[in-house]
Design an enzyme around this catalytic site. Structure first.
Site, short mmCIF file in Angstrom:
data_model
loop_
_atom_site.label_atom_id
_atom_site.label_comp_id
_atom_site.label_asym_id
_atom_site.label_seq_id
_atom_site.Cartn_x
_atom_site.Cartn_y
_atom_site.Cartn_z
CD GLU A 45 -3.00 -1.05 2.26
OE1 GLU A 45 -2.88 -0.20 3.15
OE2 GLU A 45 -3.97 -1.81 2.17
CD GLU A 87 -3.80 -5.89 3.94
OE1 GLU A 87 -4.62 -5.03 4.33
OE2 GLU A 87 -2.58 -5.76 4.05
C1 PNW Z 1 -4.49 -1.85 5.48
N1 PNW Z 1 -7.55 3.85 5.04
O1 PNW Z 1 -4.37 -0.55 5.89
C2 PNW Z 1 -3.15 -2.44 5.89
O2 PNW Z 1 -2.44 -3.08 4.88
C3 PNW Z 1 -3.21 -3.26 7.13
O3 PNW Z 1 -1.96 -3.24 7.75
C4 PNW Z 1 -4.32 -2.76 8.03
O4 PNW Z 1 -4.33 -3.34 9.29
C5 PNW Z 1 -5.62 -3.03 7.29
O5 PNW Z 1 -5.62 -2.40 6.02
C6 PNW Z 1 -6.87 -2.58 8.04
O6 PNW Z 1 -6.82 -1.22 8.26
C7 PNW Z 1 -5.21 0.49 5.64
O7 PNW Z 1 -7.73 4.67 5.98
C8 PNW Z 1 -5.41 1.38 6.67
O8 PNW Z 1 -8.12 4.04 3.91
C9 PNW Z 1 -6.19 2.51 6.47
C10 PNW Z 1 -6.74 2.73 5.23
C11 PNW Z 1 -6.54 1.82 4.19
C12 PNW Z 1 -5.77 0.71 4.40
#
Ligand code: PNW
Length: 487
Positions: free
Chosen positions: A205, A393
């Site tokens: 990401e 994911e």
């Molecule tokens: C992903 N947003 O993160 C990550 O790859 C993981 O480590 C994380 O735990 C999981 O999604 C759940 O959050 C994100 O705010 C965190 O759009 C925040 C965002 C997107 C992805």
């Protein structure tokens, strides 16, 4: 029904539900069901043979052992220990203690029946200074985890960078040297693990460790820099990926599959008609221009360069040869869609604003829209035709409560996942090259700036005792895997 008010109908439904646990006769409604006639309800919901089911985690979110085995500090250690940066001041110092409990976790995977496990490596465990002298004890930890997985017939899919950057790397992603250090780290990992690990993902990401870290300040290192710096940082992120791909291929001991795990923004057409589908595709290409589009097309598209104007990053000769390296697969993290309609404007689409009434899961940013899984795959495949894709994911947070008898009935997570799989199934059935699915996450864990306040696991973790409890969703996922079908 006409004569029943809604309230009365609710009462009737509740009474029926109360009775359902008792022994209502099978043909109470006077009809034999198809099941009784021998229909296989799951045949249409079956995934292709060989479809891979897995769970995903990330090093800083589960390992703990922050100062053990010679691990150097990462940007997330520093950020989480800075007052006011994370919920409740929570840190990943201990997290799920998987540093010590990895064998327990492998048993959880085994009980689910998964074929694969997506995990990440802590770069500063392996290179405490980010570069230079490698730390044998750090590598050994991963040797133990990988050997344990293989001994249990679980194939590791390894992400090299899931946001925990060695703090010793001066300037972090502001420095081009960090991209080079990543290439060296990737080479070392390939030399040492590729005898047993054959599937690698470079980065996780881009937008989260570039924009969210350096422009929004929500994630480590918590800076709020101007756009010009941010564009350069984004470039260093994708350059690291490219150098990583080259390094893994050049140093692997045998055939390997190399990809990444990217959370490209997913655009679903408001209505499934040709014009809106094309609009969703245009949005996918334009809105992901700094990252996935640049990787897949080996350049920054004109629209992006036009949009950032004088803030365009400095690009050196050879950068895009690395960045555009062909990939064996594209991994896509999917949580929610944006809805797009066709528009008579130069960009040709409008991203629809969600009404205030739009539903979301426990984390407000996870708005509901299971078709995101389908459109993530379809848009990427129709635009760029990757050889293979994985959902790397997908999952959600839920307000999980442990009952006194050790149960967690996470019905909302189950609803979210089941609907996601229905749309995943559609993509597979239509022939898109989707090869597997990694559920986020195996365990409740350190949810970054949200600390321990948001649980994403299909296993509940009591963070005081580190005891793991399978949730209802774990039981359900085991059944999905057993039947290789949406259940
Ligand atoms: C992903 N947003 O993160 C990550 O790859 C993981 O480590 C994380 O735990 C999981 O999604 C759940 O959050 C994100 O705010 C965190 O759009 C925040 C965002 C997107 C992805």
């Amino acid at each position: 029904m006409k004569d029943l008010t809604r309230r009365q109908f609710g009462t009737v439904a509740a009474a029926a539900a109360a009775l359902a646990g008792t022994s209502l006769p099978k043909f109470a409604f006077g009809q034999a069901s198809q099941a009784d006639q021998g229909a296989d309800h799951n045949s249409v919901r079956k995934f292709p043979e060989g479809f891979l089911w897995g769970c995903a985690t990330a090093s800083y979110q589960i390992e703990g052992g922050a100062k053990e085995g010679g691990r150097g500090p990462s940007n997330w250690d520093i950020f989480s220990h800075t007052p006011g940066k994370t919920h409740n001041g929570d840190t990943g110092d201990v997290a799920d203690d998987s540093y010590h409990l990895y064998k327990t976790d492998v048993q959880l995977l085994k009980n689910l029946g998964v074929q694969t496990y997506r995990m990440s490596l802590s770069w500063s465990r392996i290179f405490p200074e980010g570069k230079g002298q490698a730390n044998a004890a750090g590598l050994d930890y991963y040797n133990r985890v990988i050997d344990e997985l293989l001994a249990n017939n679980i194939t590791p899919y390894v992400t090299l960078f899931h946001w925990d950057l060695p703090a010793a790397l001066k300037g972090g992603w502001q420095s081009r040297d960090t991209s080079k250090a990543f290439g060296d780290y990737a080479a070392y990992v390939a030399q040492n693990l590729s005898d047993r690990v054959t599937h690698f993902m470079t980065t996780n990401e881009f937008v989260c460790f570039t924009d969210l870290g350096y422009q929004v300040g929500q994630f480590a290192p918590g800076l709020k820099l101007p756009l010009k710096d941010v564009c350069q940082i984004r470039h260093h992120g994708i350059l690291a990926h490219g150098l990583g791909v080259q390094a893994i291929r050049a140093n692997a001991k045998g055939p390997v599959q190399v990809g990444l795990a990217e959370n490209a923004q997913v655009f679903a057409p408001v209505i499934e008609t040709e014009e809106h589908i094309r609009a969703a595709q245009r949005a996918t290409r334009l809105m992901n221009a700094p990252f996935l589009t640049a990787l897949m097309e080996g350049k920054y598209i004109d629209e992006y360069l036009h949009q950032i104007g004088p803030n365009a990053p400095k690009v050196e000769a050879g950068d895009f040869a690395a960045i555009g390296s062909p990939l064996d697969f594209v991994g896509h993290n999917v949580y929610q869609p944006a809805y797009v309609s066709a528009a008579n404007t130069p960009i040709g689409f409008t991203i629809e604003k969600l009404p205030d009434s739009y539903p979301h899961m426990f984390s407000p940013w996870i708005t509901l829209g299971p078709e995101a899984v389908y459109w993530a795959i379809r848009n990427v495949c129709d635009l760029w035709h990757p050889k293979a894709m994985f959902i790397t994911e997908n999952g959600c947070s839920s307000d999980d409560k442990l009952t006194p008898d050790g149960k967690i009935n996470d019905i909302d997570r189950l609803m979210f996942l089941r609907n996601s799989l229905t749309h995943l199934h559609r993509a597979a059935a239509e022939g898109y090259p989707i090869k597997g699915y990694f559920l986020w996450s195996l365990l409740d864990n350190y949810e970054w700036a949200d600390g321990y306040s948001k649980r994403f696991g299909i296993h509940y973790v009591d963070f005081k005792t580190e005891k793991r409890y399978p949730k209802l969703s774990a039981e359900w996922y085991g059944e999905v895997i057993k039947q290789n079908a949406v259940v």
